[in-house]
Motif scaffolding. Structure first.
Motif, PDB file in Angstrom:
ATOM      1  N   HIS A  99       0.822  -1.211   0.000  1.00 51.84           N
ATOM      2  CA  HIS A  99       0.000   0.000   0.000  1.00 51.84           C
ATOM      3  C   HIS A  99       0.860   1.266   0.000  1.00 51.84           C
ATOM      4  CE1 HIS A  99      -3.440   2.565   0.745  1.00 51.84           C
ATOM      5  NE2 HIS A  99      -2.941   2.990   1.893  1.00 51.84           N
ATOM      6  N   ALA A 100       2.084   1.178   0.500  1.00 49.60           N
ATOM      7  CA  ALA A 100       2.961   2.349   0.546  1.00 49.60           C
ATOM      8  C   ALA A 100       3.531   2.709  -0.819  1.00 49.60           C
ATOM      9  CB  ALA A 100       4.109   2.109   1.525  1.00 49.60           C
ATOM     10  N   GLY A 101       3.516   1.770  -1.748  1.00 55.09           N
ATOM     11  CA  GLY A 101       4.086   2.045  -3.054  1.00 55.09           C
ATOM     12  C   GLY A 101       5.560   2.390  -2.955  1.00 55.09           C
ATOM     13  N   ALA A 102       5.959   3.475  -3.629  1.00 51.06           N
ATOM     14  CA  ALA A 102       7.362   3.890  -3.653  1.00 51.06           C
ATOM     15  C   ALA A 102       7.699   4.852  -2.518  1.00 51.06           C
ATOM     16  CB  ALA A 102       7.687   4.539  -4.991  1.00 51.06           C
ATOM     17  N   ARG A 103       6.783   5.100  -1.620  1.00 54.91           N
ATOM     18  CA  ARG A 103       7.016   6.050  -0.533  1.00 54.91           C
ATOM     19  C   ARG A 103       8.092   5.541   0.443  1.00 54.91           C
ATOM     20  NH1 ARG A 103       1.591   5.664  -1.584  1.00 54.91           N
ATOM     21  NH2 ARG A 103       0.424   7.621  -1.840  1.00 54.91           N
ATOM     22  N   SER A 104       8.794   6.481   1.072  1.00 54.27           N
ATOM     23  CA  SER A 104       9.590   6.135   2.242  1.00 54.27           C
ATOM     24  C   SER A 104       8.624   5.819   3.378  1.00 54.27           C
ATOM     25  CB  SER A 104      10.505   7.290   2.640  1.00 54.27           C
ATOM     26  OG  SER A 104      11.548   7.457   1.697  1.00 54.27           O
ATOM     27  N   VAL A 105       8.955   4.798   4.155  1.00 56.14           N
ATOM     28  CA  VAL A 105       8.077   4.341   5.242  1.00 56.14           C
ATOM     29  C   VAL A 105       8.811   4.504   6.565  1.00 56.14           C
ATOM     30  CG1 VAL A 105       6.730   2.418   6.178  1.00 56.14           C
ATOM     31  CG2 VAL A 105       6.978   2.692   3.690  1.00 56.14           C
ATOM     32  N   GLY A 106       8.111   5.046   7.565  1.00 53.88           N
ATOM     33  CA  GLY A 106       8.651   5.139   8.905  1.00 53.88           C
ATOM     34  C   GLY A 106       7.937   4.188   9.842  1.00 53.88           C
ATOM     35  N   GLY A 269      13.847   5.055   3.745  1.00 52.48           N
ATOM     36  CA  GLY A 269      14.476   5.967   2.802  1.00 52.48           C
ATOM     37  C   GLY A 269      14.461   7.385   3.329  1.00 52.48           C
ATOM     38  N   PRO A 270      14.794   8.350   2.481  1.00 44.60           N
ATOM     39  CA  PRO A 270      14.851   9.747   2.929  1.00 44.60           C
ATOM     40  C   PRO A 270      13.457  10.277   3.272  1.00 44.60           C
ATOM     41  CG  PRO A 270      15.138   9.605   0.544  1.00 44.60           C
ATOM     42  CD  PRO A 270      15.171   8.202   1.062  1.00 44.60           C
ATOM     43  N   VAL A 271      13.412  11.188   4.237  1.00 41.55           N
ATOM     44  CA  VAL A 271      12.164  11.816   4.661  1.00 41.55           C
ATOM     45  C   VAL A 271      12.372  13.321   4.762  1.00 41.55           C
ATOM     46  CG1 VAL A 271      11.247   9.805   5.881  1.00 41.55           C
ATOM     47  CG2 VAL A 271      12.735  11.398   7.093  1.00 41.55           C
ATOM     48  N   ARG A 272      11.273  14.054   4.679  1.00 40.10           N
ATOM     49  CA  ARG A 272      11.340  15.510   4.779  1.00 40.10           C
ATOM     50  C   ARG A 272      11.861  15.917   6.161  1.00 40.10           C
ATOM     51  NH1 ARG A 272       5.797  18.860   4.188  1.00 40.10           N
ATOM     52  NH2 ARG A 272       5.664  18.572   6.447  1.00 40.10           N
ATOM     53  N   PRO A 273      12.822  16.841   6.224  1.00 39.46           N
ATOM     54  CA  PRO A 273      13.343  17.249   7.540  1.00 39.46           C
ATOM     55  C   PRO A 273      12.252  17.903   8.399  1.00 39.46           C
ATOM     56  CG  PRO A 273      14.807  17.970   5.767  1.00 39.46           C
ATOM     57  CD  PRO A 273      13.539  17.492   5.112  1.00 39.46           C
ATOM     58  N   VAL A 274      12.416  17.780   9.709  1.00 39.58           N
ATOM     59  CA  VAL A 274      11.506  18.421  10.657  1.00 39.58           C
ATOM     60  C   VAL A 274      12.320  19.278  11.618  1.00 39.58           C
ATOM     61  CG1 VAL A 274       9.876  16.504  10.534  1.00 39.58           C
ATOM     62  CG2 VAL A 274      11.590  16.551  12.357  1.00 39.58           C
ATOM     63  N   ALA A 275      11.605  20.156  12.344  1.00 43.42           N
ATOM     64  CA  ALA A 275      12.240  20.977  13.382  1.00 43.42           C
ATOM     65  C   ALA A 275      12.387  20.118  14.638  1.00 43.42           C
ATOM     66  CB  ALA A 275      11.404  22.220  13.642  1.00 43.42           C
ATOM     67  N   ARG A 276      13.434  19.308  14.695  1.00 44.17           N
ATOM     68  CA  ARG A 276      13.582  18.333  15.779  1.00 44.17           C
ATOM     69  C   ARG A 276      13.616  18.989  17.153  1.00 44.17           C
ATOM     70  NH1 ARG A 276      17.755  13.514  14.011  1.00 44.17           N
ATOM     71  NH2 ARG A 276      16.543  12.723  12.233  1.00 44.17           N
ATOM     72  N   GLU A 277      14.151  20.202  17.219  1.00 49.37           N
ATOM     73  CA  GLU A 277      14.238  20.869  18.511  1.00 49.37           C
ATOM     74  C   GLU A 277      12.866  21.253  19.061  1.00 49.37           C
ATOM     75  OE1 GLU A 277      14.022  24.072  15.445  1.00 49.37           O
ATOM     76  OE2 GLU A 277      15.042  22.132  15.624  1.00 49.37           O
ATOM     77  N   ARG A 278      11.832  21.181  18.232  1.00 47.84           N
ATOM     78  CA  ARG A 278      10.469  21.475  18.687  1.00 47.84           C
ATOM     79  C   ARG A 278       9.717  20.217  19.146  1.00 47.84           C
ATOM     80  NH1 ARG A 278       7.628  25.438  14.173  1.00 47.84           N
ATOM     81  NH2 ARG A 278       9.055  27.212  14.325  1.00 47.84           N
ATOM     82  N   VAL A 279      10.226  19.050  18.805  1.00 44.63           N
ATOM     83  CA  VAL A 279       9.482  17.810  19.070  1.00 44.63           C
ATOM     84  C   VAL A 279       9.858  17.292  20.462  1.00 44.63           C
ATOM     85  CG1 VAL A 279       8.928  15.491  18.277  1.00 44.63           C
ATOM     86  CG2 VAL A 279       9.403  17.309  16.607  1.00 44.63           C
ATOM     87  N   TYR A 280       8.993  17.598  21.433  1.00 42.31           N
ATOM     88  CA  TYR A 280       9.172  17.122  22.798  1.00 42.31           C
ATOM     89  C   TYR A 280       8.383  15.830  23.042  1.00 42.31           C
ATOM     90  CZ  TYR A 280      11.597  21.382  24.147  1.00 42.31           C
ATOM     91  OH  TYR A 280      12.530  22.401  24.240  1.00 42.31           O
TER      92      TYR A 280
END
Length: 288
Positions: A99-106, A269-280
């Protein structure tokens, strides 16, 4: 959708009603699922939930929820205990992952499964610890913390998108509106500087997400959300905090919370970067 790779096992898409059974399996595993999570989960991708059945009886489950054309998240990988080791889980996994197709999966993987996930092409990015305990009640209203409906939905969606690997407006709208969920924001000098949600769960009330600009913003939200949890008759809260933001663990320890178990965030695979310092605190271990 069927598969013959595990004897008579058939794999098909699940309904939201089916998922109540899977929620009970997760509770038996000690995962402390939210009581009403399925509504928001299915709002994001109603075709992303799968059951394996033997003779029509559900025995295995997995979800592969898509967010956009680049990213999907896998969760709820479960097999009934008495039927493990027979290939039913792998067969369900393989059928669902298509179902994910070619997407990166987390995914957020428990230690016992991480080697299996690596063999399936996942690599570890960081670890997450679940912190549990009772946060002392604040003396009164927490400065700058108000109900989420006090801010523009677009502003909240933009803040959420900066902290997640894909925009998720459908999920967010449902998550904020699910009965029992309490959503709070912090506003500083007229600017949104964080938000969080607390919800009733099988055991301790669950906080997620907990996104904030600074440790002070996160602390204010954590205190206010823990106070909201008392309306569910829960003095104890649980929040999943990523090690990619070291300030999160320090905040948890300062508030008297203790780590109980850990998972590893892994990607194919690669994923869009996030603001890790905001994720508590991550939103959920099931959908990222």
């Amino acid at each position: 959708m069927t598969t013959g790779s595990s004897g008579s096992l058939s794999v098909s898409r699940a309904t939201e009603r089916d998922w109540e059974l899977v929620r009970s399996w997760a509770a038996e595993e000690g995962w402390n699922p939210g009581l009403s999570d399925a509504r928001a989960f299915f709002a994001q991708d109603p075709r992303g939930f799968f059951l394996g059945r033997l003779g029509g009886e559900p025995v295995s489950a997995v979800s592969v929820v898509t967010y956009d054309e680049a990213y999907a998240f896998l969760g709820f990988y479960l097999v009934r205990p008495e039927l493990r080791g027979l290939g039913h889980g792998l067969a369900t996994w393989q059928a669902a992952l298509a179902h994910a197709g070619a997407r990166s999966v987390g995914l957020d993987g428990v230690p016992a499964q991480q080697d299996n996930y690596r063999r399936s092409g996942f690599s570890t990015a960081y670890r997450t610890a679940r912190y549990v305990g009772e946060v002392p009640a604040p003396d009164g209203p927490v400065a700058g913390v108000v109900a989420a409906e006090r801010v523009a939905p677009g502003a909240l969606a933009a803040y959420d998108a900066a902290c997640h690997h894909a925009d998720r407006p459908r999920f967010l709208a449902a998550w904020l509106a699910t009965p029992g969920h309490r959503a709070l924001v912090r506003v500083t000098e007229g600017r949104l500087t964080g938000y969080g949600v607390v919800r009733p769960a099988q055991d301790e009330a669950r906080i997620g997400p907990l996104f904030a600009d600074t440790r002070a913003d996160a602390a204010a939200l954590l205190d206010a959300l823990a106070a909201e949890a008392r309306d569910f008759s829960s003095d104890r809260i649980a929040v999943d905090m990523p090690e990619s933001n070291p300030a999160a663990a320090r905040l948890a320890e300062e508030r008297g919370l203790r780590p109980t178990f850990e998972t590893a965030r892994m990607y194919t695979g690669p994923v869009r970067p996030v603001a890790r310092e905001r994720v508590y605190g991550v939103t959920t271990l099931e959908l990222g």
